[in-house]
Structures are given as C-alpha cells and as structure tokens.
Write a protein that holds these residues in place. Sequence first.
Motif, PDB file in Angstrom:
ATOM      1  N   VAL A 256      -2.776   0.790  17.315  1.00  0.00           N
ATOM      2  CA  VAL A 256      -3.263   2.002  16.667  1.00  0.00           C
ATOM      3  C   VAL A 256      -2.218   2.428  15.646  1.00  0.00           C
ATOM      4  O   VAL A 256      -1.051   2.628  15.976  1.00  0.00           O
ATOM      5  CB  VAL A 256      -3.517   3.134  17.677  1.00  0.00           C
ATOM      6  N   PHE A 257      -2.655   2.568  14.414  1.00  0.00           N
ATOM      7  CA  PHE A 257      -1.786   2.861  13.277  1.00  0.00           C
ATOM      8  C   PHE A 257      -2.064   4.275  12.788  1.00  0.00           C
ATOM      9  O   PHE A 257      -3.174   4.598  12.360  1.00  0.00           O
ATOM     10  CB  PHE A 257      -2.080   1.826  12.188  1.00  0.00           C
ATOM     11  N   TYR A 258      -1.058   5.135  12.869  1.00  0.00           N
ATOM     12  CA  TYR A 258      -1.162   6.522  12.420  1.00  0.00           C
ATOM     13  C   TYR A 258      -0.542   6.620  11.030  1.00  0.00           C
ATOM     14  O   TYR A 258       0.623   6.250  10.839  1.00  0.00           O
ATOM     15  CB  TYR A 258      -0.431   7.456  13.389  1.00  0.00           C
ATOM     16  N   THR A 259      -1.314   7.159  10.084  1.00  0.00           N
ATOM     17  CA  THR A 259      -0.821   7.106   8.719  1.00  0.00           C
ATOM     18  C   THR A 259      -1.472   8.154   7.838  1.00  0.00           C
ATOM     19  O   THR A 259      -2.391   8.883   8.254  1.00  0.00           O
ATOM     20  CB  THR A 259      -1.062   5.709   8.121  1.00  0.00           C
ATOM     21  N   HIS A 260      -0.996   8.223   6.634  1.00  0.00           N
ATOM     22  CA  HIS A 260      -1.607   8.940   5.514  1.00  0.00           C
ATOM     23  C   HIS A 260      -1.458   7.987   4.332  1.00  0.00           C
ATOM     24  O   HIS A 260      -0.407   7.374   4.165  1.00  0.00           O
ATOM     25  CB  HIS A 260      -0.867  10.261   5.267  1.00  0.00           C
ATOM     26  N   PRO A 261      -2.493   7.832   3.509  1.00  0.00           N
ATOM     27  CA  PRO A 261      -2.414   6.813   2.444  1.00  0.00           C
ATOM     28  C   PRO A 261      -1.411   7.120   1.347  1.00  0.00           C
ATOM     29  O   PRO A 261      -1.144   6.249   0.512  1.00  0.00           O
ATOM     30  CB  PRO A 261      -3.848   6.768   1.895  1.00  0.00           C
ATOM     31  N   MET A 262      -0.840   8.323   1.343  1.00  0.00           N
ATOM     32  CA  MET A 262       0.212   8.654   0.373  1.00  0.00           C
ATOM     33  C   MET A 262       1.508   8.907   1.139  1.00  0.00           C
ATOM     34  O   MET A 262       2.089   9.992   1.097  1.00  0.00           O
ATOM     35  CB  MET A 262      -0.182   9.873  -0.478  1.00  0.00           C
ATOM     36  N   SER A 263       1.931   7.899   1.867  1.00  0.00           N
ATOM     37  CA  SER A 263       3.130   8.014   2.689  1.00  0.00           C
ATOM     38  C   SER A 263       3.772   6.638   2.835  1.00  0.00           C
ATOM     39  O   SER A 263       3.262   5.637   2.336  1.00  0.00           O
ATOM     40  CB  SER A 263       2.777   8.561   4.081  1.00  0.00           C
ATOM     41  N   ARG A 264       4.897   6.597   3.560  1.00  0.00           N
ATOM     42  CA  ARG A 264       5.525   5.312   3.872  1.00  0.00           C
ATOM     43  C   ARG A 264       4.634   4.444   4.745  1.00  0.00           C
ATOM     44  O   ARG A 264       4.926   3.274   4.967  1.00  0.00           O
ATOM     45  CB  ARG A 264       6.871   5.544   4.561  1.00  0.00           C
ATOM     46  N   GLY A 265       3.544   5.024   5.216  1.00  0.00           N
ATOM     47  CA  GLY A 265       2.569   4.232   5.957  1.00  0.00           C
ATOM     48  C   GLY A 265       2.015   3.074   5.146  1.00  0.00           C
ATOM     49  O   GLY A 265       1.525   2.093   5.711  1.00  0.00           O
TER      50      GLY A 265
ATOM     51  N   ASP B 106      -5.509   1.431   1.000  1.00  0.00           N
ATOM     52  CA  ASP B 106      -4.948   2.776   0.867  1.00  0.00           C
ATOM     53  C   ASP B 106      -5.387   3.451  -0.425  1.00  0.00           C
ATOM     54  O   ASP B 106      -5.641   4.663  -0.443  1.00  0.00           O
ATOM     55  CB  ASP B 106      -3.423   2.731   0.986  1.00  0.00           C
ATOM     56  N   ASP B 107      -5.498   2.701  -1.509  1.00  0.00           N
ATOM     57  CA  ASP B 107      -5.979   3.297  -2.754  1.00  0.00           C
ATOM     58  C   ASP B 107      -7.413   3.784  -2.607  1.00  0.00           C
ATOM     59  O   ASP B 107      -7.787   4.839  -3.145  1.00  0.00           O
ATOM     60  CB  ASP B 107      -5.874   2.298  -3.907  1.00  0.00           C
ATOM     61  N   ARG B 108      -8.220   3.051  -1.866  1.00  0.00           N
ATOM     62  CA  ARG B 108      -9.608   3.470  -1.630  1.00  0.00           C
ATOM     63  C   ARG B 108      -9.644   4.741  -0.781  1.00  0.00           C
ATOM     64  O   ARG B 108     -10.454   5.648  -1.035  1.00  0.00           O
ATOM     65  CB  ARG B 108     -10.378   2.337  -0.960  1.00  0.00           C
ATOM     66  N   LEU B 109      -8.768   4.823   0.206  1.00  0.00           N
ATOM     67  CA  LEU B 109      -8.723   6.032   1.036  1.00  0.00           C
ATOM     68  C   LEU B 109      -8.316   7.250   0.204  1.00  0.00           C
ATOM     69  O   LEU B 109      -8.843   8.353   0.402  1.00  0.00           O
ATOM     70  CB  LEU B 109      -7.717   5.830   2.185  1.00  0.00           C
ATOM     71  N   ILE B 110      -7.383   7.058  -0.718  1.00  0.00           N
ATOM     72  CA  ILE B 110      -6.974   8.167  -1.591  1.00  0.00           C
ATOM     73  C   ILE B 110      -8.147   8.611  -2.467  1.00  0.00           C
ATOM     74  O   ILE B 110      -8.383   9.810  -2.653  1.00  0.00           O
ATOM     75  CB  ILE B 110      -5.788   7.745  -2.471  1.00  0.00           C
ATOM     76  N   ALA B 111      -8.897   7.643  -2.982  1.00  0.00           N
ATOM     77  CA  ALA B 111     -10.021   7.965  -3.872  1.00  0.00           C
ATOM     78  C   ALA B 111     -11.180   8.612  -3.137  1.00  0.00           C
ATOM     79  O   ALA B 111     -11.894   9.442  -3.704  1.00  0.00           O
ATOM     80  CB  ALA B 111     -10.493   6.703  -4.587  1.00  0.00           C
ATOM     81  N   ASP B 112     -11.366   8.258  -1.868  1.00  0.00           N
ATOM     82  CA  ASP B 112     -12.570   8.664  -1.143  1.00  0.00           C
ATOM     83  C   ASP B 112     -12.461   9.989  -0.414  1.00  0.00           C
ATOM     84  O   ASP B 112     -13.474  10.526   0.053  1.00  0.00           O
ATOM     85  CB  ASP B 112     -12.964   7.590  -0.117  1.00  0.00           C
TER      86      ASP B 112
END
Length: 210
Positions: free
Chosen positions: A6-15, A200-206
């Motif tokens: 399980v990966f906890y993240t934010h697409p605009m982070s070191r994740g 991650d770019d798609r997550l930022i856009a969506d």
Amino acid sequence: MSDELVFYTHPMSRGRIVRWMLEEVGAPYRTELLTYGAGMKESAFRAVNPLGKVPALRHGGVAVTETAAICAYLADAFPEAGLAPAPGDPQRGAYYRWLFFAAGPVEAAVTDRALGVVVPEERRRMVGYGSMAEVLDALEAAVSAGEYLAGGRFSAADLYLGSHLMWGMQFGGIERRPAYETYVARLAGRPAAVRAREIDDRLIADRPQP
C-alpha cells in the motif's frame, strides 16, 4: 499476514520517486492518495507515519517511511527486480554511499539554499555537506565515472539520486551541468520512469490539488 503493498502519496510530493521505484519493482500495489493538511494528519495515517507526511509504504505488517528508506526496502524486498547489488557484492558499498549521499548532504544543501541559509566558512564542519560547491563537485564526479553509480548497472541509488538531480535542475536548486544532464537523460527514458510520470501527471490533471 497479507503481503499487500500500500503506497501513501500525493502526486506533487516526493512520492513521485517512490512511484517510480514501485514501477521498477513491478509488483502490484495499491495507491492511497492523501491531501495536504487534514488528510495527512488523520489518525489512521499517523499510525503509518506519525509525522503525517508522504510518501509512506505499508507492506503487509511492515510500515516504512522516508523516501530513501522506502527505495532501499523495496530493492531488498524484491531482489528479482535487480535494483540493488546483492549482499556481499563489493558494489554494495557504492550503492549505499550514493543512495544516502543524496538523502543526506544533497537534500540538506539544496534545502538550505532554497531557504537562503548561508553557512559561514568557519562553521562548515558543523554541517554534514560542508558547502554546496563541494556537494555539486562530488555529484559531478560520481555521475561522470560510469553509466551508473554501482557497478555499471541501474540501481535504486541511481533512481533516488537521479530524481534529486532532475527536480533540482528543473526548479533551480541545482545548477545545470552537462554531466548531470547526460546522466538524468539516461534515467528519465526508462519505461518505469515514463509510466510513473504519466500516472502522477494524470492524477494532478484529474483532481483538484489543495
């Protein structure tokens, strides 16, 4: 015990670094997206990372935080991916050296520069990196010595240090040098790196980003 990743993240982070590492590993994983502020401070996530920061990883009953530690953990947990020299391999030393050089001196020096912190010359012995110039010269020598940092084969050390160079040059924290640009170009085209960026770019856009 489940061995789910399980990966906890934010697409605009070191994740984004860990996402690339997970794509290199190739094992299935589930992503938990958290928002900055309240989302990362909820008690459920603080049980994984008491600091309330991403990225973080849960692998079955094991919780791992800190980006470099997550990369090192995944390399060892999935040796079939070939992302670290095997124990006993002499290149293991270079692998650890550059992985944690990026996590320590590089990140500290870049952060201090971003904050406008200037270490007086007579106090350089008090900081682990000495000076920004010394860090940059050491990096240049490392990435110029061969295609990769540990034994001529891509590893988690390249992924982690290369990510710092990519971000640093993109946002001005690290000056552009030909040796850096040649090195990161070699890494950025890896299929796993491309997939990770696209995700991650798609997550930022969506979705709206608080």
